[in-house]
Design a protein around this motif. Structure first.
Motif, PDB file in Angstrom:
ATOM      1  N   ASN A 307     107.135  26.848   3.937  1.00  0.00           N
ATOM      2  CA  ASN A 307     107.322  26.422   4.968  1.00  0.00           C
ATOM      3  C   ASN A 307     106.226  26.106   6.005  1.00  0.00           C
ATOM      4  O   ASN A 307     105.715  24.910   6.647  1.00  0.00           O
ATOM      5  N   ALA A 308     105.264  27.052   5.921  1.00  0.00           N
ATOM      6  CA  ALA A 308     103.925  26.890   6.817  1.00  0.00           C
ATOM      7  C   ALA A 308     103.178  26.111   6.336  1.00  0.00           C
ATOM      8  O   ALA A 308     102.387  25.356   7.024  1.00  0.00           O
ATOM      9  N   ALA A 309     103.115  26.231   5.073  1.00  0.00           N
ATOM     10  CA  ALA A 309     102.016  25.095   4.169  1.00  0.00           C
ATOM     11  C   ALA A 309     102.564  23.704   4.477  1.00  0.00           C
ATOM     12  O   ALA A 309     101.563  22.957   4.645  1.00  0.00           O
ATOM     13  N   ALA A 310     103.798  23.515   4.322  1.00  0.00           N
ATOM     14  CA  ALA A 310     104.323  22.261   4.283  1.00  0.00           C
ATOM     15  C   ALA A 310     104.201  21.561   5.942  1.00  0.00           C
ATOM     16  O   ALA A 310     103.630  20.548   6.064  1.00  0.00           O
ATOM     17  N   LYS A 311     104.618  22.416   6.849  1.00  0.00           N
ATOM     18  CA  LYS A 311     104.373  22.308   8.251  1.00  0.00           C
ATOM     19  C   LYS A 311     103.020  21.724   8.472  1.00  0.00           C
ATOM     20  O   LYS A 311     102.596  20.970   9.420  1.00  0.00           O
ATOM     21  N   ALA A 312     101.842  22.248   7.927  1.00  0.00           N
ATOM     22  CA  ALA A 312     100.667  22.186   8.086  1.00  0.00           C
ATOM     23  C   ALA A 312     100.065  20.960   7.841  1.00  0.00           C
ATOM     24  O   ALA A 312      99.212  20.332   8.337  1.00  0.00           O
ATOM     25  N   ARG A 313     100.757  20.220   6.752  1.00  0.00           N
ATOM     26  CA  ARG A 313     100.736  18.881   6.407  1.00  0.00           C
ATOM     27  C   ARG A 313     101.703  17.938   7.079  1.00  0.00           C
ATOM     28  O   ARG A 313     101.858  16.773   6.323  1.00  0.00           O
ATOM     29  N   GLY A 314     102.298  18.227   8.024  1.00  0.00           N
ATOM     30  CA  GLY A 314     103.335  17.551   8.582  1.00  0.00           C
ATOM     31  C   GLY A 314     104.709  17.211   8.027  1.00  0.00           C
ATOM     32  O   GLY A 314     105.319  16.522   8.528  1.00  0.00           O
ATOM     33  N   GLU A 315     104.916  17.959   7.018  1.00  0.00           N
ATOM     34  CA  GLU A 315     106.254  18.037   6.780  1.00  0.00           C
ATOM     35  C   GLU A 315     107.420  19.321   7.145  1.00  0.00           C
ATOM     36  O   GLU A 315     107.121  20.493   6.638  1.00  0.00           O
ATOM     37  N   GLY A 316     108.587  18.893   7.560  1.00  0.00           N
ATOM     38  CA  GLY A 316     109.222  19.721   8.202  1.00  0.00           C
ATOM     39  C   GLY A 316     110.465  20.001   7.628  1.00  0.00           C
ATOM     40  O   GLY A 316     111.304  20.764   7.978  1.00  0.00           O
ATOM     41  N   GLY A 317     110.480  19.967   6.136  1.00  0.00           N
ATOM     42  CA  GLY A 317     111.771  19.837   5.606  1.00  0.00           C
ATOM     43  C   GLY A 317     111.858  21.129   4.623  1.00  0.00           C
ATOM     44  O   GLY A 317     112.835  21.130   3.641  1.00  0.00           O
ATOM     45  N   TYR A 318     111.067  21.990   4.767  1.00  0.00           N
ATOM     46  CA  TYR A 318     111.202  23.321   4.078  1.00  0.00           C
ATOM     47  C   TYR A 318     111.447  24.523   4.739  1.00  0.00           C
ATOM     48  O   TYR A 318     111.362  25.826   4.590  1.00  0.00           O
ATOM     49  N   GLY A 319     111.930  24.294   6.172  1.00  0.00           N
ATOM     50  CA  GLY A 319     112.364  25.342   7.031  1.00  0.00           C
ATOM     51  C   GLY A 319     113.603  25.902   6.861  1.00  0.00           C
ATOM     52  O   GLY A 319     114.446  25.277   6.359  1.00  0.00           O
ATOM     53  N   ALA A 320     113.950  27.104   7.274  1.00  0.00           N
ATOM     54  CA  ALA A 320     115.268  27.751   7.480  1.00  0.00           C
ATOM     55  C   ALA A 320     116.073  27.136   8.522  1.00  0.00           C
ATOM     56  O   ALA A 320     116.174  27.578   9.696  1.00  0.00           O
ATOM     57  N   GLN A 321     116.600  25.804   8.312  1.00  0.00           N
ATOM     58  CA  GLN A 321     117.248  25.109   9.514  1.00  0.00           C
ATOM     59  C   GLN A 321     118.871  25.547   9.342  1.00  0.00           C
ATOM     60  O   GLN A 321     119.615  24.795   8.983  1.00  0.00           O
ATOM     61  N   TRP A 322     118.887  26.712   9.804  1.00  0.00           N
ATOM     62  CA  TRP A 322     120.248  27.250   9.936  1.00  0.00           C
ATOM     63  C   TRP A 322     121.280  26.438  10.681  1.00  0.00           C
ATOM     64  O   TRP A 322     121.057  25.980  11.721  1.00  0.00           O
ATOM     65  N   ALA A 323     122.460  26.274  10.198  1.00  0.00           N
ATOM     66  CA  ALA A 323     123.412  25.502  10.903  1.00  0.00           C
ATOM     67  C   ALA A 323     124.961  25.702  10.032  1.00  0.00           C
ATOM     68  O   ALA A 323     124.966  25.740   8.857  1.00  0.00           O
ATOM     69  N   GLY A 324     125.950  25.666  10.994  1.00  0.00           N
ATOM     70  CA  GLY A 324     127.220  25.772  10.321  1.00  0.00           C
ATOM     71  C   GLY A 324     127.916  24.156  10.185  1.00  0.00           C
ATOM     72  O   GLY A 324     127.209  23.383  10.345  1.00  0.00           O
ATOM     73  N   GLN A 325     129.031  24.190   9.716  1.00  0.00           N
ATOM     74  CA  GLN A 325     129.666  23.017   9.327  1.00  0.00           C
ATOM     75  C   GLN A 325     130.217  22.102  10.710  1.00  0.00           C
ATOM     76  O   GLN A 325     130.362  21.196  10.298  1.00  0.00           O
ATOM     77  N   GLY A 326     130.003  22.742  11.674  1.00  0.00           N
ATOM     78  CA  GLY A 326     130.315  22.123  13.010  1.00  0.00           C
ATOM     79  C   GLY A 326     129.029  21.439  13.458  1.00  0.00           C
ATOM     80  O   GLY A 326     129.314  20.966  14.471  1.00  0.00           O
ATOM     81  N   ALA A 327     128.150  21.295  12.739  1.00  0.00           N
ATOM     82  CA  ALA A 327     126.740  20.941  13.294  1.00  0.00           C
ATOM     83  C   ALA A 327     126.746  19.451  13.879  1.00  0.00           C
ATOM     84  O   ALA A 327     125.926  19.319  14.896  1.00  0.00           O
ATOM     85  N   PRO A 328     127.460  18.556  13.402  1.00  0.00           N
ATOM     86  CA  PRO A 328     127.475  17.322  14.100  1.00  0.00           C
ATOM     87  C   PRO A 328     127.904  17.412  15.528  1.00  0.00           C
ATOM     88  O   PRO A 328     127.719  16.248  16.270  1.00  0.00           O
ATOM     89  N   LEU A 329     128.613  18.351  15.839  1.00  0.00           N
ATOM     90  CA  LEU A 329     129.116  18.500  17.403  1.00  0.00           C
ATOM     91  C   LEU A 329     128.201  19.047  18.355  1.00  0.00           C
ATOM     92  O   LEU A 329     128.308  19.242  19.294  1.00  0.00           O
ATOM     93  N   ALA A 330     127.055  19.507  17.672  1.00  0.00           N
ATOM     94  CA  ALA A 330     125.994  19.953  18.588  1.00  0.00           C
ATOM     95  C   ALA A 330     125.528  19.222  19.791  1.00  0.00           C
ATOM     96  O   ALA A 330     125.517  17.911  19.867  1.00  0.00           O
ATOM     97  N   ARG A 331     125.287  19.736  20.906  1.00  0.00           N
ATOM     98  CA  ARG A 331     124.990  18.942  22.111  1.00  0.00           C
ATOM     99  C   ARG A 331     123.456  19.389  22.595  1.00  0.00           C
ATOM    100  O   ARG A 331     123.507  20.629  22.938  1.00  0.00           O
ATOM    101  N   PRO A 332     122.592  18.481  22.928  1.00  0.00           N
ATOM    102  CA  PRO A 332     121.310  19.147  23.512  1.00  0.00           C
ATOM    103  C   PRO A 332     121.435  19.211  24.819  1.00  0.00           C
ATOM    104  O   PRO A 332     120.937  18.624  25.871  1.00  0.00           O
ATOM    105  N   LEU A 333     122.190  20.400  25.470  1.00  0.00           N
ATOM    106  CA  LEU A 333     122.354  20.475  26.650  1.00  0.00           C
ATOM    107  C   LEU A 333     121.496  22.168  27.140  1.00  0.00           C
ATOM    108  O   LEU A 333     121.496  22.870  26.165  1.00  0.00           O
TER     109      LEU A 333
END
Length: 349
Positions: A307-333
């Motif tokens: 993840n660190a190597a990819a992020k250094a080249r501008g790619e954020g798709g290798y992170g541990a992006q933890w989320a449950g099945q209710g993720a579409p209901l998340a609110r940026p509050l």
């Protein structure tokens, strides 16, 4: 025990201690808003954990939760680890990097961390919780003697019975919907994949301990449903990822707000233990692997390096992006606004 009174909860909401997301600022804000804030210290040492506890206490005098990992020691399986690193090498090469020469045990289990125990006994946080298992009787006794209330994540009735026998004060019923690491005590054991609804009812019916429902709960209607099932409170993790107090990076936040939220994946590829996260480049790669994954947390050493190597080249798709099945209901509050919003939704429900 009246766990709600013991936790001094004005609102029966516990912010899940998701490592890599929860922060002292978030924990303090949630506690000040009437819920129970949490910090995850399993990914740091006693010194780092003490600093985090101090940072929360500088912002609130209300109870908060300190969460620990209690995993079994990883096996030092040279052949499996070499094969895993070889399989990852092409991904590292895409980003001009090479994988680690060998895997390290980057996180120490609380089961064997005497320095962490001594620090917790000295600082005596109001609540201490366990994930991946239970510490030994001596550690539980020491924390209880210090005045700590103890919680433990469980994924089955058998694990709940073990927690009860060990003297745990309340259990967190983690359904299969939940984001982050699945908390089963033995990742190699059969898993019935019980959802939050079924697991909560089974444990409430057993009647031995207060039950906190966790997994897929994102709003006031979900919290009210958990209480109607007999839970004394609900634990929410994914609901807080989009809050400004979260430490989620921009790529994580963008993925949570996009189509990936509809396609969470349970995978051991990132860390060595099953964990639910947003579908991304790493999970797609992991689905194609047939070899054995190294034990937690040694596999996580490689995942973090990639993840660190990819992020250094501008790619954020290798992170541990933890989320449950209710993720579409998340609110940026902001966390305090989210707590107030959920409380209002509970009254409407």
């Amino acid at each position: 025990m009246d766990i709600i009174a013991a936790l001094d909860l004005a609102i029966p909401i516990i912010q899940a201690p998701m490592a890599g997301v929860s922060t002292p600022d978030m924990a303090a804000t949630v506690s000040n808003a009437g819920g129970l804030g949490s910090i995850a210290v399993g990914a740091t040492d006693a010194t780092g954990a003490q600093a985090m506890i101090a940072a929360v206490r500088a912002q609130t005098d209300r109870p908060f939760n300190v969460n620990l990992f209690v995993h079994s020691p990883p096996r030092d399986d040279i052949a499996t680890e070499r094969a895993w690193l070889d399989a990852l090498s092409p991904l590292f090469a895409q980003y001009g990097a090479t994988p680690p020469a060998r895997l390290d045990t980057i996180y120490q289990s609380f089961a064997h961390d005497d320095a962490m125990l001594a620090m917790l006994v000295a600082t005596a946080p109001h609540v201490v919780s366990f994930h991946f298992g239970l510490p030994g009787p001596d550690r539980i006794a020491a924390l209880k003697a210090a005045g700590c209330l103890l919680l433990a994540s469980v994924t089955s009735p058998a694990e709940a019975r073990a927690a009860y026998a060990a003297g745990i004060d309340a259990i967190v019923a983690q359904g299969y919907e939940a984001g982050g690491h699945r908390g089963m005590f033995d990742p190699a054991a059969p898993d019935d994949l019980l959802g939050t609804f079924a697991l909560t009812r089974l444990l409430v019916a057993d009647g031995k301990q207060p039950v906190i429902a966790a997994g897929g709960i994102m709003d006031g209607a979900g919290v009210r449903a958990a209480l109607d099932l007999g839970a004394v409170a609900a634990q929410l993790g994914t609901a807080f990822i989009a809050c400004p107090e979260s430490s989620a990076d921009p790529a994580y936040r963008a993925a949570l707000a996009g189509p990936a939220a509809l396609h969470t994946v349970m995978t051991p590829a990132l860390s060595g233990r099953p964990a639910r996260c947003l579908a991304n480049r790493f999970t797609a790669w992991g689905e194609g692997q047939t070899g054995q994954v190294p034990d937690y947390p040694r596999a996580y050493h490689a995942g973090k390096a990639l993840n660190a190597a990819a992020k250094a080249r501008g790619e954020g798709g290798y992170g541990a992006q933890w989320a449950g099945q209710g993720a579409p209901l998340a609110r940026p509050l902001p966390a305090a606004v989210l707590i107030a919003t959920i409380a209002a939704e509970m009254k409407e429900a």
